[in-house]
Design an enzyme around this catalytic site. Structure first.
Site, PDB file in Angstrom:
ATOM      1  N   THR A  30     122.738  43.071 -41.522  1.00  0.00           N
ATOM      2  CA  THR A  30     123.839  42.166 -41.212  1.00  0.00           C
ATOM      3  C   THR A  30     124.266  41.395 -42.452  1.00  0.00           C
ATOM      4  OG1 THR A  30     122.318  40.363 -40.676  1.00  0.00           O
ATOM      5  CG2 THR A  30     122.963  41.803 -38.871  1.00  0.00           C
ATOM      6  N   VAL A  61     128.301  35.341 -33.973  1.00  0.00           N
ATOM      7  CA  VAL A  61     128.166  36.479 -33.062  1.00  0.00           C
ATOM      8  C   VAL A  61     128.211  37.761 -33.882  1.00  0.00           C
ATOM      9  CG1 VAL A  61     129.149  37.732 -31.109  1.00  0.00           C
ATOM     10  CG2 VAL A  61     129.234  35.224 -31.163  1.00  0.00           C
ATOM     11  N   ASP A 122     119.450  28.839 -35.175  1.00  0.00           N
ATOM     12  CA  ASP A 122     119.671  30.284 -35.051  1.00  0.00           C
ATOM     13  C   ASP A 122     119.707  30.677 -33.571  1.00  0.00           C
ATOM     14  OD1 ASP A 122     119.782  33.032 -35.517  1.00  0.00           O
ATOM     15  OD2 ASP A 122     118.417  32.904 -37.227  1.00  0.00           O
ATOM     16  N   LYS A 134     108.931  41.358 -26.805  1.00  0.00           N
ATOM     17  CA  LYS A 134     108.644  41.740 -25.417  1.00  0.00           C
ATOM     18  C   LYS A 134     108.332  43.233 -25.326  1.00  0.00           C
ATOM     19  CE  LYS A 134     110.484  41.784 -20.719  1.00  0.00           C
ATOM     20  NZ  LYS A 134     111.480  41.237 -19.772  1.00  0.00           N
ATOM     21  N   HIS A 285      77.511   9.746 -37.202  1.00  0.00           N
ATOM     22  CA  HIS A 285      78.220   9.459 -35.951  1.00  0.00           C
ATOM     23  C   HIS A 285      79.550   8.746 -36.203  1.00  0.00           C
ATOM     24  CE1 HIS A 285      74.968  11.047 -33.655  1.00  0.00           C
ATOM     25  NE2 HIS A 285      74.108  10.145 -34.071  1.00  0.00           N
TER      26      HIS A 285
END
Length: 528
Positions: A30, A61, A122, A134, A285
């Site tokens: 792109t 887009v 973004d 996915k 401690h």
């Protein structure tokens, strides 16, 4: 095999694309990334050619299209999916290389406008990342340049990515999206929006604490158990840990760190980092039981150990200078759980070779280590979280307000600043006796300041240390003169406390009556 490349940070992307091309992988890209690859002589197909639709809305887009997401989401083992792709002329995309608009870097810049922040959110990138992640069984999703080498190595070796690597890349991708969305949420929910001021140059005021607090950590290791053996635990670090912090350390030898080791080590390390000169801190401690500065690590340790040899047994020891042979030999004579330092000499490491259970931690310190600290502190409470700016206040000599007739000597002022520095790391109520750059008695964690003062005296007596002509720091004000009387009776000649009590004058009068010097710091250091 086809790869879609769309990156904001183009570091290493040309070399990666060359490797992919050499392996016969088709390149899709792109905007600016496509131009860069084409300029380097690589055959690359613009996304607009794939989708049949031009980039629009200033690039907002371009990849939000079925020919992109269909190619990413289609399950190769589902005939219906593959038939749908064929019916609509969609080709699969097997590898996605994406990094997102630099939102966090943008909002961190001074003078960032709301318009700049919004423009760097973004949309298409995260959407593609989620689609590829996915469908991890069929698509490799690369979201960081550190992953490039592993991807190329597997492609060269096997012609494809293994299930193990694809799943790991998917997990990393979802983690990345979570972090990205969290950063956006933190920013936007901190904005004090004023519609009447809205313009392209509008820089909104932001609340110190956002309306929703999102924070992410990366697991360092699972722990054998938590604070107690019936509790489970793990250690996590910040995504970008501060230089010189405990989480950046490397364990050189010894048993696995425990939950309590880590908690105590952090207390010791943060305390020792607060000193500019050579210092040693011994913690037990979560409380410093011995702190000292010295001409070298051996001297600093020897002085710190004298404060409370009993409590030092099985303690955590930290140095802010490299440990040499002399310091190592001294430390090795006692039982120590963890020993931390910016470095260890070869001779020092040799000293501990036979003590295989001693945990040695090397934590590199930056040059300005005293100024590198956590900005925020958290504490978990029932179904909630307390969040505050970290207690990074540093007291300077000019900050001290002398409130008594007697003036502290120059030596006492130096010790008062030392004692005050130590008191900040002692659990409240805290009373710290010091002399000559060394703690002489520490009283910690009592419900009554009077009891803390008494305990500090008892500990000094047990260590056979005289409190005559010592200085004392109290982490909060003396509410009555009785606490002052206890430390003066023990031998203190100069006292530092915050001031601010309704009975300040009563305590000042008591100090004048007893012939001791007192300074107000104007700030307290509660530590719970």
């Amino acid at each position: 095999m086809r790869a879609l490349i769309s990156v904001s940070d183009k570091t290493g992307i040309v070399d990666l694309a060359k490797e992919l091309h050499a392996l016969g992988v088709g390149l899709i890209s792109t905007g600016g990334t496509a131009k860069l690859l084409a300029d380097k002589g690589l055959p690359v197909t613009e996304v607009a050619e794939v989708t049949g639709f031009p980039e629009m809305l200033d690039g907002r887009v371009k990849t939000l299209h079925p020919k992109v997401h269909g190619g990413l989401l289609a399950r190769r083992d589902t005939p219906e999916h593959m038939a749908a792709l064929q019916a609509h002329g969609i080709d699969t995309i097997d590898l996605l290389i994406v990094n997102l608009y630099p939102f966090e870097a943008t909002v961190a810049k001074p003078g960032c406008t709301l318009a700049d922040a919004i423009e760097n959110i973004d949309i298409g990138g995260p959407a593609m990342v989620r689609s590829a992640a996915k469908n991890w069984k069929d698509v490799g999703i690369v979201t960081d340049a550190s992953q490039y080498a592993d991807v190329i190595a597997e492609l060269k070796a096997n012609g494809k990515l293994s299930d193990k690597l694809r799943f790991a890349l998917s997990v990393a991708a979802f983690n990345h999206i979570s972090q990205y969305d969290g950063a956006i949420s933190n920013y936007l929910s901190s904005v004090n929006f004023e519609a009447e001021k809205l313009s392209e140059t509008y820089m909104p005021e932001r609340a110190q604490f956002s309306g929703q607090f999102n924070e992410q950590y990366v697991k360092v290791q699972d722990l054998r158990y938590g604070e107690n053996s019936h509790q489970q635990a793990a250690w996590y670090r910040d995504l970008a840990p501060a230089a010189g912090s405990l989480a950046t350390g490397v364990q050189l030898q010894g048993k696995e760190l425990s939950y309590n080791n880590i908690a105590d080590a952090d207390a010791a390390w943060e305390c020792v980092k607060s000193f500019e000169t050579t210092a040693c801190v011994i913690v037990k401690h979560a409380n410093p039981c011995g702190v000292a500065v010295g001409a070298n690590p051996f001297e600093a340790y020897s002085k710190a150990f004298q404060t409370d040899p009993t409590s030092a047994f099985g303690g955590i020891i930290a140095f802010n200078r490299p440990v040499d042979k002399a310091a190592a030999e001294a430390v090795s004579k006692q039982f120590v759980e963890v020993l931390m330092a910016p470095d260890f000499s070869v001779e020092a490491l040799e000293v501990f070779k036979s003590k295989v259970n001693v945990r040695l931690m090397k934590i590199a310190l930056p040059a300005d280590y005293g100024n590198v600290r956590n900005a925020l502190e958290t504490k978990r409470v029932g179904s909630g979280l307390l969040l505050q700016s970290a207690d990074n206040h540093e007291l300077a000599l000019a900050d001290l307000k002398i409130v008594t007739v007697k003036q502290p000597t120059p030596e006492e002022l130096t010790d008062l600043l030392f004692a005050w520095k130590v008191a900040k790391f002692v659990k409240s109520n805290a009373i710290v006796f010091c002399k000559n750059g060394m703690t002489m008695g520490v009283g910690a964690g009592q419900m009554s300041r009077l009891d803390s003062a008494r305990i500090a005296s008892i500990k000094a007596e047990a260590a056979k240390l005289s409190l005559q002509n010592t200085v004392v720091a109290s982490d909060a004000f003396f509410p009555f003169r009785d606490g002052l009387d206890v430390v003066v009776d023990a031998g203190a000649t100069s006292v530092a406390q915050p001031g601010g009590s309704m009975r300040d004058q009563e305590v000042i009068d008591a100090a004048n009556e007893r012939g001791v010097a007192m300074v107000f710091t104007g700030v307290r250091h509660f530590r719970h």
